[in-house]
Scaffold this motif. Structure first.
Motif, short mmCIF file in Angstrom:
data_model
loop_
_atom_site.label_atom_id
_atom_site.label_comp_id
_atom_site.label_asym_id
_atom_site.label_seq_id
_atom_site.Cartn_x
_atom_site.Cartn_y
_atom_site.Cartn_z
N GLN A 47 -4.43 6.55 15.85
CA GLN A 47 -2.97 6.60 15.90
C GLN A 47 -2.52 8.03 16.11
N ASN A 98 -9.44 2.11 15.23
CA ASN A 98 -8.28 2.46 16.04
C ASN A 98 -7.93 3.91 15.81
N TYR A 117 -3.30 0.01 -3.52
CA TYR A 117 -3.19 -1.21 -2.72
C TYR A 117 -2.28 -2.24 -3.36
N LYS A 165 0.82 -1.21 0.00
CA LYS A 165 0.00 0.00 0.00
C LYS A 165 0.86 1.26 0.00
N LYS A 176 -2.15 -5.89 4.64
CA LYS A 176 -3.01 -6.29 3.56
C LYS A 176 -4.19 -5.32 3.48
N GLU A 177 -4.92 -5.38 2.38
CA GLU A 177 -5.99 -4.41 2.14
C GLU A 177 -7.01 -4.40 3.26
N SER A 178 -7.27 -5.54 3.86
CA SER A 178 -8.31 -5.61 4.89
C SER A 178 -7.80 -5.27 6.27
N GLU A 179 -6.49 -5.10 6.40
CA GLU A 179 -5.96 -4.85 7.74
C GLU A 179 -6.14 -3.40 8.12
N ILE A 180 -6.71 -3.19 9.25
CA ILE A 180 -7.03 -1.83 9.65
C ILE A 180 -6.03 -1.28 10.66
N THR A 181 -5.30 -2.16 11.36
CA THR A 181 -4.30 -1.67 12.31
C THR A 181 -2.97 -1.57 11.59
N ASP A 182 -2.90 -0.63 10.70
CA ASP A 182 -1.78 -0.54 9.78
C ASP A 182 -1.05 0.77 9.98
N THR A 183 0.24 0.70 10.19
CA THR A 183 1.04 1.90 10.40
C THR A 183 1.56 2.42 9.08
N TYR A 207 -8.00 6.22 6.60
CA TYR A 207 -7.44 6.99 7.69
C TYR A 207 -7.71 8.46 7.43
N TYR A 211 -10.69 0.32 4.41
CA TYR A 211 -10.75 1.31 5.47
C TYR A 211 -10.04 2.57 5.03
N SER A 218 2.47 1.49 3.63
CA SER A 218 2.16 0.67 4.80
C SER A 218 2.18 -0.80 4.41
#
Lengths: 116, 114
Positions: B33, B31, A50, A31, A97-104, B102, B100, A94
């Motif tokens: 950040q 979440n 993505y 991404k 994966k596309e569905s991951e929301i806890t992504d830095t 941000y 999602y 980042s």
């Protein structure tokens, strides 16, 4: 320091010129994102991707276009720059994966563009 | 107003003091950040707190999240001159498409005086 690079760091050009802002990352992230940020203001998402051959427009309408031919490269192009395009442009990537929301997101240093 | 509004907009404190900045948001989130941005640079991720968490610590950073009030706070304890930067909150919301997005807040500019 994140392995994400932007060139040039600063660019001053005249109205009507075509420009490409480069962004590369060596982390293998699927991404990638482009944000526009005026000084002291919030970030606005203008494009994201993505993966290879996947690009989408963000929340802020932009006259720029992007391409994603290689995973590591996500250039942004302005066909005809105008003074209203003067801003800072931040690239980010980042790993999720596309569905991951806890992504830095990892950000590049930015390109400060001034159009005269 | 924006999803992710922060206050204060700017804050000046003496070295050694604590700095608190707040972020309010409007929609349901998965979440939140916090990021830091030094002048003229990109953003650096500081800490992530999930919607089912109320407090999280990382070194001198303490983040709280109150989903009932749709707000979060970032506390920097024993501030240093090197903490001078802008601090942004970013909220993650799951879309009906399954992806999602941000949204970044307006930022708080912190200046720590030596």
């Amino acid at each position: 320091e994140a392995d994400i690079y932007q060139t040039p760091r600063y660019l001053v050009i005249g109205t009507g010129k075509k420009i490409t802002l480069e962004c590369s990352q060596t982390m293998g992230h699927d991404k990638m994102y482009w944000y526009q940020q005026d000084p002291g203001m919030e970030l606005h998402l203008i494009h994201y991707s993505y993966g290879v051959n996947s690009t989408e427009k963000g929340d802020l309408s932009s006259e720029s276009t992007v391409s994603r031919i290689r995973t590591e490269h996500f250039p942004l192009t302005l066909e005809s720059a105008r003074p209203s395009h003067t801003s800072q442009y931040l690239c980010a990537s980042s790993p999720g994966k596309e569905s991951e929301i806890t992504d830095t997101q990892y950000f590049g240093p930015g390109t400060r563009l001034t159009v005269l | 107003s924006q999803q992710g509004e922060e206050d204060p907009q700017a804050l000046s404190i003496q070295e050694g003091e604590n700095a608190t900045m707040n972020c309010s948001y409007k929609t349901s989130i998965n979440n939140l950040q916090w990021y830091r941005q030094n002048s003229g640079r990109g953003l650096v991720h500081l800490i992530l707190i999930r919607s089912n968490e109320r407090e999280k610590h990382s070194g001198r950073l303490r983040v709280t999240l109150d989903t009932s009030k749709k707000s979060s706070s970032l506390l920097i304890t024993a501030s240093r001159a090197a903490d001078t930067a802008s601090y942004f909150c970013a909220t993650a919301s799951l879309l009906t498409s399954g992806t999602y997005k941000y949204i970044f807040g307006t930022g708080t500019r912190l200046k720590v005086l030596a």
